[in-house]
Design an enzyme around this catalytic site. Structure first.
Site, PDB file in Angstrom:
ATOM      1  N   LYS A  13       0.837  -1.214   0.000  1.00 46.05           N
ATOM      2  CA  LYS A  13       0.000   0.000   0.000  1.00 46.05           C
ATOM      3  C   LYS A  13       0.868   1.258   0.000  1.00 46.05           C
ATOM      4  O   LYS A  13       0.622   2.185  -0.759  1.00 46.05           O
ATOM      5  CB  LYS A  13      -0.931   0.039   1.227  1.00 46.05           C
ATOM      6  CG  LYS A  13      -1.924  -1.098   1.315  1.00 46.05           C
ATOM      7  CD  LYS A  13      -2.934  -0.889   2.447  1.00 46.05           C
ATOM      8  CE  LYS A  13      -2.348  -0.934   3.837  1.00 46.05           C
ATOM      9  NZ  LYS A  13      -1.792  -2.227   4.232  1.00 46.05           N
ATOM     10  N   ARG A  88      -9.579   1.110   9.053  1.00 47.14           N
ATOM     11  CA  ARG A  88      -9.180  -0.261   9.335  1.00 47.14           C
ATOM     12  C   ARG A  88     -10.288  -1.055  10.035  1.00 47.14           C
ATOM     13  O   ARG A  88     -10.109  -2.240  10.308  1.00 47.14           O
ATOM     14  CB  ARG A  88      -7.967  -0.243  10.249  1.00 47.14           C
ATOM     15  CG  ARG A  88      -6.653  -0.566   9.554  1.00 47.14           C
ATOM     16  CD  ARG A  88      -5.566  -0.489  10.598  1.00 47.14           C
ATOM     17  NE  ARG A  88      -4.385  -1.219  10.266  1.00 47.14           N
ATOM     18  CZ  ARG A  88      -3.338  -0.685   9.647  1.00 47.14           C
ATOM     19  NH1 ARG A  88      -3.356   0.551   9.237  1.00 47.14           N
ATOM     20  NH2 ARG A  88      -2.275  -1.423   9.439  1.00 47.14           N
ATOM     21  N   ARG A 127      11.154  -7.126   4.819  1.00 46.14           N
ATOM     22  CA  ARG A 127      11.023  -5.683   4.626  1.00 46.14           C
ATOM     23  C   ARG A 127      11.953  -4.904   5.570  1.00 46.14           C
ATOM     24  O   ARG A 127      12.073  -5.229   6.742  1.00 46.14           O
ATOM     25  CB  ARG A 127       9.565  -5.302   4.898  1.00 46.14           C
ATOM     26  CG  ARG A 127       9.277  -3.833   4.772  1.00 46.14           C
ATOM     27  CD  ARG A 127       7.809  -3.591   4.654  1.00 46.14           C
ATOM     28  NE  ARG A 127       7.130  -3.579   5.939  1.00 46.14           N
ATOM     29  CZ  ARG A 127       5.877  -3.186   6.097  1.00 46.14           C
ATOM     30  NH1 ARG A 127       5.149  -2.845   5.046  1.00 46.14           N
ATOM     31  NH2 ARG A 127       5.308  -3.195   7.280  1.00 46.14           N
ATOM     32  N   ARG A 160      11.123  -2.954  11.163  1.00 43.78           N
ATOM     33  CA  ARG A 160      10.102  -2.476  12.093  1.00 43.78           C
ATOM     34  C   ARG A 160       9.873  -3.533  13.165  1.00 43.78           C
ATOM     35  O   ARG A 160       9.865  -4.727  12.861  1.00 43.78           O
ATOM     36  CB  ARG A 160       8.797  -2.226  11.319  1.00 43.78           C
ATOM     37  CG  ARG A 160       8.733  -0.839  10.737  1.00 43.78           C
ATOM     38  CD  ARG A 160       7.611  -0.667   9.754  1.00 43.78           C
ATOM     39  NE  ARG A 160       6.298  -1.106  10.221  1.00 43.78           N
ATOM     40  CZ  ARG A 160       5.178  -0.918   9.531  1.00 43.78           C
ATOM     41  NH1 ARG A 160       5.208  -0.277   8.377  1.00 43.78           N
ATOM     42  NH2 ARG A 160       4.022  -1.349   9.982  1.00 43.78           N
ATOM     43  N   ARG A 171      -0.908  -9.286  13.318  1.00 45.55           N
ATOM     44  CA  ARG A 171      -1.434  -8.231  12.439  1.00 45.55           C
ATOM     45  C   ARG A 171      -2.336  -8.825  11.361  1.00 45.55           C
ATOM     46  O   ARG A 171      -3.354  -8.243  10.996  1.00 45.55           O
ATOM     47  CB  ARG A 171      -0.277  -7.455  11.804  1.00 45.55           C
ATOM     48  CG  ARG A 171       0.427  -6.575  12.819  1.00 45.55           C
ATOM     49  CD  ARG A 171       1.764  -6.092  12.322  1.00 45.55           C
ATOM     50  NE  ARG A 171       1.652  -5.155  11.234  1.00 45.55           N
ATOM     51  CZ  ARG A 171       2.619  -4.943  10.330  1.00 45.55           C
ATOM     52  NH1 ARG A 171       3.732  -5.637  10.373  1.00 45.55           N
ATOM     53  NH2 ARG A 171       2.444  -4.060   9.385  1.00 45.55           N
TER      54      ARG A 171
HETATM   55  P1  AMP Z   1       0.760   0.356   9.044  1.00 50.65           P
HETATM   56  O1  AMP Z   1       2.028   1.107   8.845  1.00 50.65           O
HETATM   57  O2  AMP Z   1      -0.385   0.897   8.248  1.00 50.65           O
HETATM   58  O3  AMP Z   1       0.933  -1.138   8.909  1.00 50.65           O
HETATM   59  O4  AMP Z   1       0.340   0.608  10.574  1.00 50.65           O
HETATM   60  C1  AMP Z   1       1.168   0.195  11.634  1.00 50.65           C
HETATM   61  C2  AMP Z   1       0.365   0.076  12.899  1.00 50.65           C
HETATM   62  O5  AMP Z   1      -0.198   1.350  13.248  1.00 50.65           O
HETATM   63  C3  AMP Z   1      -0.819  -0.862  12.835  1.00 50.65           C
HETATM   64  O6  AMP Z   1      -0.461  -2.221  13.017  1.00 50.65           O
HETATM   65  C4  AMP Z   1      -1.696  -0.322  13.961  1.00 50.65           C
HETATM   66  O7  AMP Z   1      -1.183  -0.704  15.218  1.00 50.65           O
HETATM   67  C5  AMP Z   1      -1.497   1.181  13.845  1.00 50.65           C
HETATM   68  N1  AMP Z   1      -2.500   1.788  12.950  1.00 50.65           N
HETATM   69  C6  AMP Z   1      -2.278   2.373  11.741  1.00 50.65           C
HETATM   70  N2  AMP Z   1      -3.429   2.804  11.204  1.00 50.65           N
HETATM   71  C7  AMP Z   1      -4.406   2.498  12.092  1.00 50.65           C
HETATM   72  C8  AMP Z   1      -5.815   2.650  12.111  1.00 50.65           C
HETATM   73  N3  AMP Z   1      -6.479   3.203  11.083  1.00 50.65           N
HETATM   74  N4  AMP Z   1      -6.490   2.202  13.194  1.00 50.65           N
HETATM   75  C9  AMP Z   1      -5.862   1.642  14.233  1.00 50.65           C
HETATM   76  N5  AMP Z   1      -4.536   1.434  14.286  1.00 50.65           N
HETATM   77  C10 AMP Z   1      -3.801   1.854  13.218  1.00 50.65           C
END
Ligand code: AMP
Length: 213
Positions: A13, A88, A127, A160, A171
């Site tokens: 994404k 989400r 990654r 990460r 996740r």
């Molecule tokens: P991402 O980089 O999009 O994979 O986000 C990393 C982490 O941030 C996720 O695993 C969640 O813990 C948190 N996070 C990001 N976006 C959201 C969201 N819309 N709602 C809740 N937690 C989020």
């Protein structure tokens, strides 16, 4: 232009959102990046969300709603945006609908990237990201492990915490339980473009652009 890029963690994404943001001159709004930056800067928000993120959970929806409301009304988004990582949950999607009605224009399209679990797990495990420029890269593309090929700074490529194997599984579980229903919520209501994300970055990007026409 208002876009939402949707899909499991690690499907690509962020990479596609960056390309689309450049192509259409719209803001790339990654909620994950916003939260990670808050953690890095040790802000009040960062301290609140650190452990949830490191354990692969979801940050509470009221916190996310405040972030999105503020950013979508900011100057950054005046020409449009691509949302990456939000919504989400179905609740977040409903909240976003509300927020969109308060913007001058509301015509969000959803780009749904798809890939099998095995592809996802493999991508996330390999990654790395650059703490200096946020560039995301796969181990297989790194020539010198010490230097980020995007910004050229050394010692900045890192994994990460939530890309460790046990957190990846958590996740994916959260994605299936809470996030997959979001797609159902949008189907029939909003324009959803489905894209096979197991191909090369350029091929995926090309498909997205064709389907957006
Ligand atoms: P991402 O980089 O999009 O994979 O986000 C990393 C982490 O941030 C996720 O695993 C969640 O813990 C948190 N996070 C990001 N976006 C959201 C969201 N819309 N709602 C809740 N937690 C989020």
């Amino acid at each position: 232009m208002q876009l939402i890029i949707f899909g499991p963690p690690g499907v690509g994404k962020g990479t596609q959102a960056k390309l689309l943001s450049k192509k259409f001159n719209i803001a790339h709004i990654s909620t994950g990046d916003i939260l990670r930056e808050a953690i890095e800067r040790r802000t009040e928000l960062g301290l609140k969300v650190k452990s949830v993120i490191e354990n692969g959970g979801l940050v509470p929806s009221d916190i996310m709603a405040d972030i999105i409301d503020e950013v979508l009304h900011s100057n950054r988004c005046r020409n449009g945006f691509i949302l990456d990582g939000y919504p989400r949950t179905v609740n977040q999607a409903k909240k976003l609908d509300e927020i969109l009605t308060t913007l001058p224009e509301s015509s969000a399209k959803i780009i749904s990237l798809t890939a099998e679990d095995s592809v996802i797990v493999n991508r996330l495990s390999n990654r790395r990201f650059c703490v200096n420029c946020n560039h995301i890269i796969s181990l297989s593309e790194i020539v010198d492990e010490d230097i980020c090929p995007n910004c050229g700074v050394s010692g900045t490529l890192t994994k990460r915490k939530d890309d460790e194997p046990e957190v990846i599984q958590q996740r994916l579980d959260v994605y299936k339980e809470k996030t997959v229903p979001v797609l159902k919520y949008y189907t029939g209501k909003t324009n959803v473009i489905s894209i096979d994300a197991t191909r090369k970055v350029e091929e995926i990007s090309q498909s997205i652009l064709e389907k957006l026409k």
